[in-house]
Design a protein around this motif. Structure first.
Motif, PDB file in Angstrom:
ATOM      1  N   LYS A 193      60.240 -33.682  23.220  1.00  0.00           N
ATOM      2  CA  LYS A 193      59.199 -32.780  23.723  1.00  0.00           C
ATOM      3  C   LYS A 193      58.316 -32.330  22.561  1.00  0.00           C
ATOM      4  CE  LYS A 193      58.505 -28.637  26.575  1.00  0.00           C
ATOM      5  NZ  LYS A 193      57.706 -29.338  27.605  1.00  0.00           N
ATOM      6  N   ASP A 197      53.192 -30.310  25.197  1.00  0.00           N
ATOM      7  CA  ASP A 197      53.626 -30.755  26.527  1.00  0.00           C
ATOM      8  C   ASP A 197      53.623 -29.584  27.499  1.00  0.00           C
ATOM      9  OD1 ASP A 197      53.973 -33.299  25.588  1.00  0.00           O
ATOM     10  OD2 ASP A 197      56.142 -33.156  25.371  1.00  0.00           O
ATOM     11  N   CYS A 201      59.535 -33.594  30.139  1.00  0.00           N
ATOM     12  CA  CYS A 201      59.213 -34.996  29.868  1.00  0.00           C
ATOM     13  C   CYS A 201      59.806 -35.927  30.928  1.00  0.00           C
ATOM     14  CB  CYS A 201      59.747 -35.409  28.495  1.00  0.00           C
ATOM     15  SG  CYS A 201      59.080 -34.433  27.145  1.00  0.00           S
ATOM     16  N   ILE A 203      60.110 -39.869  30.770  1.00  0.00           N
ATOM     17  CA  ILE A 203      59.880 -41.069  29.963  1.00  0.00           C
ATOM     18  C   ILE A 203      60.052 -42.292  30.865  1.00  0.00           C
ATOM     19  CG2 ILE A 203      60.520 -42.343  27.890  1.00  0.00           C
ATOM     20  CD1 ILE A 203      59.387 -39.493  27.452  1.00  0.00           C
ATOM     21  N   ASP A 218      55.343 -41.146  28.154  1.00  0.00           N
ATOM     22  CA  ASP A 218      55.686 -39.918  28.875  1.00  0.00           C
ATOM     23  C   ASP A 218      54.736 -39.788  30.062  1.00  0.00           C
ATOM     24  OD1 ASP A 218      56.258 -37.404  29.804  1.00  0.00           O
ATOM     25  OD2 ASP A 218      56.378 -36.472  27.827  1.00  0.00           O
ATOM     26  N   SER A 457      66.045 -44.006  28.472  1.00  0.00           N
ATOM     27  CA  SER A 457      65.238 -42.807  28.701  1.00  0.00           C
ATOM     28  C   SER A 457      65.828 -41.993  29.849  1.00  0.00           C
ATOM     29  CB  SER A 457      63.796 -43.190  29.012  1.00  0.00           C
ATOM     30  OG  SER A 457      63.708 -43.819  30.275  1.00  0.00           O
ATOM     31  N   ASN A 462      63.718 -33.750  28.843  1.00  0.00           N
ATOM     32  CA  ASN A 462      63.068 -33.823  27.525  1.00  0.00           C
ATOM     33  C   ASN A 462      63.808 -34.681  26.508  1.00  0.00           C
ATOM     34  OD1 ASN A 462      61.019 -31.980  28.350  1.00  0.00           O
ATOM     35  ND2 ASN A 462      62.366 -30.260  27.869  1.00  0.00           N
TER      36      ASN A 462
END
Length: 470
Positions: A193, A197, A201, A203, A218, A457, A462
């Motif tokens: 993060k 932002d 997040c 991803i 992101d 991810s 985050n």
């Protein structure tokens, strides 16, 4: 004396027929199809094994050449170091010899001058005084030379690591099965993060760069984030104009990212400061994105694949025969400058429409790998023939897909929150990362070129997860 021997016509006449030749014919045809499929798999595996053997032997010879080149370099470095040390020691000796020879000449000259004086008391007195000074200087020179000089020779000391290590090692390279299941350990959770932002997040895509650093896509914060290769912390980010989906490297200096809200592909340079170098506009909503053999492959969210040459000429549109419906899923291939090459269309089944999530393409462009939310993993050749469709119980809502440097496929199954491994032709190998408590949290996966690190991810916390590959 044999018992229970029957005459077939009599047996048929006296017994009801239970066998249905048509049904048996169908079963035989189904068996023949399965046998053909598996025989084709084994023939393909045989060809791949022969090729991998040839490639491995070539790799061994190439490695030997690299070792030889390095040994030659080390030899030249050792010789150069010997020459440098020799020159220093030789200069010291020659400087001292030159000083001694100079004093020797002075002493000889003083001796000759003193001996040549006859019947000249004044000149004899002067030469005697000079002789005393020359003799004194010569004595000091000798004493300094004796005190300050120690005889030195060059001695070679063998490296205590290289030779013992070579004696311990029996092979230049280790031989292992190419498609063996990856083993991971030492999971590290890294926060990605940034202060700017505005959302948690999400991803949606990950890719490793040649220098070992990582770029993340992101989705929700509309950013590309570049991470440090060792700490996996964000060291730079680039603001995108809208939501993004999949990303792929184009060359050493650029990545491409699909922007489905704008029907565009943006090319981003990461050489120094991240910046846009080009954009490709499409007439469809672009989701999946891959690069192979100089072309871009772009999918919409439904059913087609388009391929375009680097100069922008459309090559062909490939249709899959596996599905029969009016709705299509598309993957479009664009050249890096933005010229459409071809469209590969995949017709969905009557029961469930294809819902393409991500793409991967083999290096030579001969195979296209598609993850579909409702239809698992689909592999097709560049003529649209389906090689395999894996939709077994191990896979649910597949999302991210990545082809490793060894050729095997990694698929992030979001429904089960795990990572699965497949051979290049779609045979299931096993689970690299097994399910954990949380669900719907595994959208993207990628490995570095050296196959030492694996990134998975996450959505909504985050973080990314970094594993060591062993």
């Amino acid at each position: 004396m044999c018992q229970d021997i029957l005459y077939i016509p009599d047996f048929i006449q006296n017994n009801a027929r239970t066998e249905n030749p048509k049904k048996i014919q169908q079963e035989l045809e189904a068996s023949a199809k399965i046998l053909d499929e598996y025989l084709d798999d084994f023939q393909q595996a045989r060809q791949e094994l022969l090729k991998s053997k040839a490639d491995s032997i070539e790799e061994i010879r190439k490695f030997r050449q690299e070792v030889n080149a390095r040994l030659d370099e080390m030899e030249q470095n050792s010789i150069a170091d010997t020459e440098d040390k020799f020159k220093l020691l030789m200069k010291e000796i020659e400087d001292r010899m030159s000083l001694l020879q100079k004093n020797q000449a002075s002493v000889t000259s003083a001796k000759d001058k003193l001996a040549s004086v006859k019947n000249n008391v004044s000149q004899e007195f002067v030469n005697a005084k000079k002789g005393i000074k020359v003799a004194s200087d010569a004595k000091v020179c000798v004493e300094e030379s004796k005190a300050g000089f120690r005889s030195k020779n060059i001695k070679i000391i063998p490296d205590q690591i290289i030779l013992p290590k070579l004696k311990e090692t029996n092979m230049l390279l280790k031989v292992a099965e190419k498609d063996s299941l990856l083993q991971v350990k030492n999971k590290k959770t890294c926060n990605v993060k940034t202060p700017s932002d505005t959302e948690v997040c999400n991803i949606s895509s990950v890719c490793y760069l040649e220098d070992g650093s990582v770029i993340l896509c992101d989705n929700i914060n509309k950013k590309l984030k570049r991470l440090d290769s060792s700490s996996y912390t964000v060291k730079e980010y680039y603001d995108l104009p809208c939501y993004s989906w999949q990303m792929c490297p184009i060359n050493k200096h650029e990545v491409a990212v699909s922007l489905y809200m704008k029907n565009e592909i943006h090319l981003i340079s990461h050489s120094n400061e991240m910046r846009k170098t080009n954009e490709i506009k499409t007439d469809f909503v672009c989701y999946g994105l891959a690069h192979a053999d100089g072309n871009l492959y772009i999918s919409d969210k439904h059913t087609s694949v388009y391929v375009y040459s680097v100069s922008g000429r459309k090559l062909k549109c490939i249709s899959m025969d596996l599905y029969t419906s009016d709705k299509h899923t598309s993957v479009y291939a664009y050249s890096v400058p933005g010229r459409k090459l071809k469209c590969i269309s995949m017709k969905p089944s009557k029961k469930r429409e294809l819902n393409i999530m991500n793409l991967a393409v083999s290096e030579d462009g001969s195979k296209i790998y598609v993850t579909c939310r409702n239809n698992g993993l689909i592999i097709l050749d560049n003529n649209g023939q389906v090689i395999r469709n894996f939709n077994g119980p191990e896979i649910q809502s597949p999302w991210g897909i990545f082809q490793t440097s060894s050729g095997s496929l990694l698929v992030a199954s979001r429904g089960y929150n795990n990572v699965l491994q497949f051979r290049p032709r779609g045979q299931f190998i096993g689970k690299v990362i097994k399910s954990e408590a949380r669900k719907e949290n595994c959208p993207a996966v990628a490995c570095n070129q050296q196959m030492t690190k694996l990134i998975v991810s996450t959505f909504g916390d985050n973080n990314i997860e970094v594993y060591d590959i062993v």
